[in-house]
Design a protein around this motif. Structure first.
Motif, PDB file in Angstrom:
ATOM      1  N   ARG A  38       3.538   3.731   0.835  1.00  0.00           N
ATOM      2  CA  ARG A  38       4.769   4.016   0.100  1.00  0.00           C
ATOM      3  C   ARG A  38       4.792   5.476  -0.367  1.00  0.00           C
ATOM      4  N   ASN A  39       3.652   5.950  -0.846  1.00  0.00           N
ATOM      5  CA  ASN A  39       3.527   7.331  -1.304  1.00  0.00           C
ATOM      6  C   ASN A  39       2.500   8.046  -0.439  1.00  0.00           C
ATOM      7  N   PRO A  56       5.722   7.555   5.688  1.00  0.00           N
ATOM      8  CA  PRO A  56       6.068   6.702   4.543  1.00  0.00           C
ATOM      9  C   PRO A  56       6.615   5.357   4.983  1.00  0.00           C
ATOM     10  N   ASP A  58       7.961   1.399   2.961  1.00  0.00           N
ATOM     11  CA  ASP A  58       7.952   0.320   1.972  1.00  0.00           C
ATOM     12  C   ASP A  58       7.732  -0.950   2.780  1.00  0.00           C
ATOM     13  N   ASP A  61      10.066  -4.067   3.069  1.00  0.00           N
ATOM     14  CA  ASP A  61      11.404  -3.906   3.631  1.00  0.00           C
ATOM     15  C   ASP A  61      11.317  -3.980   5.157  1.00  0.00           C
ATOM     16  N   GLU A  64      12.421  -0.874   7.061  1.00  0.00           N
ATOM     17  CA  GLU A  64      11.486   0.248   6.976  1.00  0.00           C
ATOM     18  C   GLU A  64      10.274   0.042   7.878  1.00  0.00           C
ATOM     19  N   GLN A 104       8.318  -9.187  -5.789  1.00  0.00           N
ATOM     20  CA  GLN A 104       7.929  -7.960  -5.105  1.00  0.00           C
ATOM     21  C   GLN A 104       6.475  -8.015  -4.652  1.00  0.00           C
ATOM     22  N   VAL A 108       5.199  -7.811  -0.680  1.00  0.00           N
ATOM     23  CA  VAL A 108       4.285  -6.829  -0.099  1.00  0.00           C
ATOM     24  C   VAL A 108       3.121  -7.516   0.607  1.00  0.00           C
TER      25      VAL A 108
END
Length: 233
Positions: A38-39, A56, A58, A61, A64, A104, A108
């Motif tokens: 993510r980062n 990058p 997420d 998602d 993504e 969330q 993940v």
């Protein structure tokens, strides 16, 4: 190291621990590696050290994850090795947990893994080969108090791995779930001087992943547990 029967790798949920050790090991074997998180700012030193490509994502998602695979295809080709190392962790009493935070965390750990396996399978089925490794935890075998969301995600991950292995292995795709049963050694969790090797060395974990990648298809493992010699089980 050069006997790994794959050309390149994508690691999702990359960081300085297990993923960092895997990146170094795969790059040492001469494989191009994309590392995703993510980062990606936190990956700068690993990129400088290894020459891996950081992208990058997420992982919770689906769009993504699909985009990440497309970008990986463009940069190193369709990945032969896909490693999912992302997870969501929320701790606390069940009666007090925030529902959105739980959603969330599970997304993940579990849904992100499904999106990843799906995108990997689309490419590997076409190629007739590949390896998908999913990083599990003790929580995927037994749920601990105050850690329901993590257990939910990791139990789902293990079920995904088992189902995917049964479906995809006969088609040439090696799917394996690795149970990390113990604390992984890091700057935050140093190995106690009074109890040497009571934490898992991330380099040793990476070696176990590479051993899986080297397995002949006549003797594939769908699950591997790694734990320190003093860990109870």
């Amino acid at each position: 190291m050069a006997d790994i029967p794959y050309r390149n790798a994508l690691i999702i949920g990359a960081g300085s621990g297990i993923s960092g050790s895997l990146t170094r090991a795969l790059r040492a074997a001469g494989l191009p590696v994309v590392i995703a998180a993510r980062n990606i700012d936190k990956l700068s030193s690993l990129v400088q050290q290894t020459g891996a490509i950081a992208l990058p994502v997420d992982a919770s998602d689906a769009d993504e994850v699909e985009r990440l695979f497309a970008e990986t295809d463009a940069k190193i080709g369709a990945p032969d090795i896909v490693i999912y190392n992302a997870s969501g962790r929320v701790r606390g009493p069940i009666a007090e947990l925030d529902a959105k935070a739980v959603e969330q965390a599970v997304a993940v750990s579990a849904l992100g893994a499904f999106y990843t396996v799906q995108q990997a399978a689309k490419r590997m089925l076409h190629a007739g080969k590949g390896a998908i490794l999913l990083t599990g935890a003790t929580a995927g075998v037994k749920g601990f108090a105050l850690s329901a969301p993590f257990a939910m995600g990791k139990f789902a991950l293990r079920g995904l791995a088992q189902s995917a292995a049964r479906e995809l292995a006969p088609k040439g795709i090696h799917v394996a779930h690795i149970v990390i049963d113990g604390v992984v050694r890091s700057e935050r969790y140093a190995d106690p001087a009074a109890s040497p090797d009571s934490t898992l060395d991330p380099d040793a974990i990476a070696q176990s992943y590479l051993d899986l990648l080297r397995q002949h298809r006549s003797a594939w493992s769908w699950e591997l547990e790694v734990r320190p010699w003093v860990e109870k089980f």
